[in-house]
Motif scaffolding. Sequence first.
Motif, mmCIF file in Angstrom:
data_model
loop_
_atom_site.group_PDB
_atom_site.id
_atom_site.type_symbol
_atom_site.label_atom_id
_atom_site.label_comp_id
_atom_site.label_asym_id
_atom_site.label_seq_id
_atom_site.Cartn_x
_atom_site.Cartn_y
_atom_site.Cartn_z
ATOM 1 N N GLY A 226 6.784 1.676 12.575
ATOM 2 C CA GLY A 226 6.272 2.504 11.475
ATOM 3 C C GLY A 226 7.605 4.121 11.269
ATOM 4 N N LEU A 227 8.210 4.350 12.371
ATOM 5 C CA LEU A 227 9.054 5.722 12.683
ATOM 6 C C LEU A 227 9.683 4.857 12.355
ATOM 7 C CD1 LEU A 227 9.411 8.170 13.965
ATOM 8 C CD2 LEU A 227 10.139 6.828 16.044
ATOM 9 N N GLY A 228 10.332 3.502 12.226
ATOM 10 C CA GLY A 228 11.394 3.462 11.145
ATOM 11 C C GLY A 228 11.531 3.548 9.580
ATOM 12 N N LEU A 229 10.268 3.149 9.433
ATOM 13 C CA LEU A 229 10.481 3.684 8.078
ATOM 14 C C LEU A 229 10.285 5.180 7.594
ATOM 15 C CD1 LEU A 229 6.922 0.892 7.406
ATOM 16 C CD2 LEU A 229 9.672 0.614 6.177
ATOM 17 N N ALA A 230 10.211 5.737 8.495
ATOM 18 C CA ALA A 230 10.223 7.220 8.268
ATOM 19 C C ALA A 230 11.586 7.856 8.250
ATOM 20 C CB ALA A 230 8.815 7.999 9.171
ATOM 21 N N GLU A 231 12.003 7.114 9.584
ATOM 22 C CA GLU A 231 13.585 7.489 9.446
ATOM 23 C C GLU A 231 14.116 7.009 8.110
ATOM 24 O OE1 GLU A 231 15.305 5.260 12.647
ATOM 25 O OE2 GLU A 231 13.843 6.750 14.821
ATOM 26 N N ARG A 232 14.344 5.608 7.314
ATOM 27 C CA ARG A 232 14.567 5.344 6.274
ATOM 28 C C ARG A 232 14.402 5.919 5.312
ATOM 29 N NH1 ARG A 232 18.648 1.188 5.279
ATOM 30 N NH2 ARG A 232 18.261 1.319 2.929
ATOM 31 N N VAL A 233 13.861 6.671 5.062
ATOM 32 C CA VAL A 233 13.202 7.679 4.048
ATOM 33 C C VAL A 233 13.646 8.824 3.830
ATOM 34 C CG1 VAL A 233 11.221 8.631 2.562
ATOM 35 C CG2 VAL A 233 11.110 6.458 3.558
ATOM 36 N N ALA A 234 13.470 9.495 5.155
ATOM 37 C CA ALA A 234 14.287 10.804 5.613
ATOM 38 C C ALA A 234 16.085 10.640 5.678
ATOM 39 C CB ALA A 234 13.700 10.996 6.575
ATOM 40 N N LEU A 235 16.397 9.596 5.715
ATOM 41 C CA LEU A 235 17.812 9.552 6.367
ATOM 42 C C LEU A 235 18.691 9.039 5.049
ATOM 43 C CD1 LEU A 235 18.726 8.549 9.766
ATOM 44 C CD2 LEU A 235 19.266 10.560 8.871
ATOM 45 N N HIS A 236 18.059 7.254 3.997
ATOM 46 C CA HIS A 236 18.482 7.109 3.627
ATOM 47 C C HIS A 236 18.367 7.935 1.829
ATOM 48 C CE1 HIS A 236 20.601 3.969 5.427
ATOM 49 N NE2 HIS A 236 19.813 4.193 6.815
ATOM 50 N N SER A 237 17.062 8.534 2.157
ATOM 51 C CA SER A 237 16.738 8.653 0.258
ATOM 52 C C SER A 237 16.381 10.377 0.901
ATOM 53 C CB SER A 237 15.344 8.294 0.489
ATOM 54 O OG SER A 237 15.147 7.055 0.164
ATOM 55 N N GLY A 238 16.899 10.675 1.801
ATOM 56 C CA GLY A 238 16.340 11.975 1.906
ATOM 57 C C GLY A 238 15.450 13.047 1.527
ATOM 58 N N ASP A 239 14.663 12.221 1.549
ATOM 59 C CA ASP A 239 12.876 12.164 0.722
ATOM 60 C C ASP A 239 12.688 12.628 2.502
ATOM 61 O OD1 ASP A 239 13.302 12.972 -2.141
ATOM 62 O OD2 ASP A 239 12.529 10.570 -1.701
ATOM 63 N N VAL A 240 11.617 14.224 2.329
ATOM 64 C CA VAL A 240 11.148 14.069 3.634
ATOM 65 C C VAL A 240 9.332 12.827 4.058
ATOM 66 C CG1 VAL A 240 9.087 16.436 3.758
ATOM 67 C CG2 VAL A 240 10.638 16.561 2.631
ATOM 68 N N ALA A 241 10.256 12.926 4.922
ATOM 69 C CA ALA A 241 8.592 11.887 5.365
ATOM 70 C C ALA A 241 7.731 13.263 6.930
ATOM 71 C CB ALA A 241 9.942 10.698 6.194
ATOM 72 N N LEU A 242 6.782 12.589 6.715
ATOM 73 C CA LEU A 242 5.266 13.200 7.575
ATOM 74 C C LEU A 242 5.076 12.281 8.511
ATOM 75 C CD1 LEU A 242 4.210 15.758 8.627
ATOM 76 C CD2 LEU A 242 2.775 15.852 6.982
ATOM 77 N N VAL A 243 5.656 12.045 9.783
ATOM 78 C CA VAL A 243 5.094 11.682 10.945
ATOM 79 C C VAL A 243 3.959 12.329 11.748
ATOM 80 C CG1 VAL A 243 5.503 10.209 12.725
ATOM 81 C CG2 VAL A 243 6.969 10.113 10.821
ATOM 82 N N PHE A 244 2.366 11.251 11.956
ATOM 83 C CA PHE A 244 1.596 11.906 12.704
ATOM 84 C C PHE A 244 1.457 10.856 13.957
ATOM 85 C CE2 PHE A 244 -0.051 13.980 8.481
ATOM 86 C CZ PHE A 244 0.073 15.336 8.782
ATOM 87 N N SER A 245 1.660 11.199 14.356
ATOM 88 C CA SER A 245 1.608 10.789 16.270
ATOM 89 C C SER A 245 0.886 11.134 16.887
ATOM 90 C CB SER A 245 2.818 10.599 17.200
ATOM 91 O OG SER A 245 2.654 10.113 18.218
ATOM 92 N N LEU A 246 -0.858 10.549 17.156
ATOM 93 C CA LEU A 246 -1.326 10.922 17.846
ATOM 94 C C LEU A 246 -1.838 10.267 19.273
ATOM 95 C CD1 LEU A 246 -2.708 10.981 14.652
ATOM 96 C CD2 LEU A 246 -5.125 11.842 15.680
ATOM 97 N N GLU A 247 -0.242 9.990 19.504
ATOM 98 C CA GLU A 247 -0.174 9.387 20.663
ATOM 99 C C GLU A 247 0.944 9.310 21.891
ATOM 100 O OE1 GLU A 247 -1.617 4.427 22.369
ATOM 101 O OE2 GLU A 247 0.352 5.172 20.331
#
Length: 473
Positions: A226-247
Amino acid sequence: MDRYPDEHLFETVVDESKLHSHESEYAVIGSMIKQPELVDDLSGRLVVSDFHHPACAELFELLVAMHSQGRAIDIVTLYEARSHLADGQNVLQVAAKLADNTPSTANAGAYARTVKQRSVARRVIAAAQVMSQRLMDGEPLDEVLSQGQQAWLALEAEGTDSRKKYRFIRDVLPEAVDGIDRRFNRMVSLGYDTGLPSLDEFIPGICPGHMVVVAGEPGSGKTTLGLGLAERVALHSGDVALVFSLEMTDVELTNRALASVGSVPLKHISEGHSMRDSDWPGLTGAVAKLNDAPLILCDDASLTLRDIRQICRTVKREHGLGMVAVDYIGLIKGEQKNASRYDVVTEISKGMKRLAKELDVPVVVLAQLNRGPKARANKRPTKSDLRDSGQIEADADVVVLVHRDNDSPAGQAGVTELIVDKNRHGPTGIAHVQHQGHFHRFVELAGGYMPSDEEVEMARPYKGRQYGKGKAA
């Protein structure tokens, strides 16, 4: 008010404001009188309570009643149906004045839209006043906010032109064909790639409006994916990735991102004192990349679905939004008192799907599995093993199950199955990847994955092969 100069017309007059438009109300009634075939359309958009001026409300109700009875409509038939309004005014005179002074029946839709918007605005203020009074009366904040949110959503839906909610296919076709052409010419992509080509074969894109469920047993690597997908969006596409972590805390997530991006063992980063000279260049490079990345973290463990929705809307409004990831659904607090966990998760799942469509972004939802896989010979999970509620499976556009058999040589070497067990827009199947736990990431298997004859015949995890460390995509 210049169009209606007769001082005896509509004697009960309230000054114009942003909360009502009598001019628009007059024009709606005038349009219905001049062109009675508009009654069906306008009565489908408005109700009596939408009118601020009492005389307009009374005439609207009369016009709708006459139309439903199949009676002809003009200023004379209106007068015959009711000679005087409640305030004593002559209906014939009022109706004639409204019809004569209506600028254009062609703009009746625009007049109705203004009336509806002002009506919703008045009700928003009224709802806010009720909430304010309830809070002052000492009612619990969470309860007042929860009911208030339901009121906002209902009012928001009322303020939308219902005709904008549907389209004939002839109106959609140009958009669809243009999208095909743009994707064919590589001008746009279907969605975000995962960074794992073997997984991308099944999922051609993490698409806007889709709810993607990533599930696995504790320690399987679902958070890593899950975090890897968010990193991919932010780093390679330059789009905002918002991660909620309740853990996990935002610092823990950041440490994992530094390990993944910089190829620095997470153990070294967490301990600090074990950092080696060879680690520092990778860490420095990761800091530089992540410092400029539009990756947003929220680690509030007390979040409700309402909180998540509000934060997402704020981020999209102020920064734009490309993707949302939630780790994980089972930890989101419910807002209903005395509701079972099943009912709570069911409503949260539905809300996540609605959120994806509302924001027009992919929402990646992490989930846990029940103990079903442990009872199977191959221990391989299925989408029916999703924990807490079957609604998660029903709402998901894509379900990816993270499975690694740590009792097998392959699993001990980090080989992990990403089982695409549901895919509304593509095939299902299994992608084999390498779990690099020390870097907190998944990568492609070095040399690819070649199943043995035994695995093909018995459908068991692959055994008896030496595995490399994998390669980053």
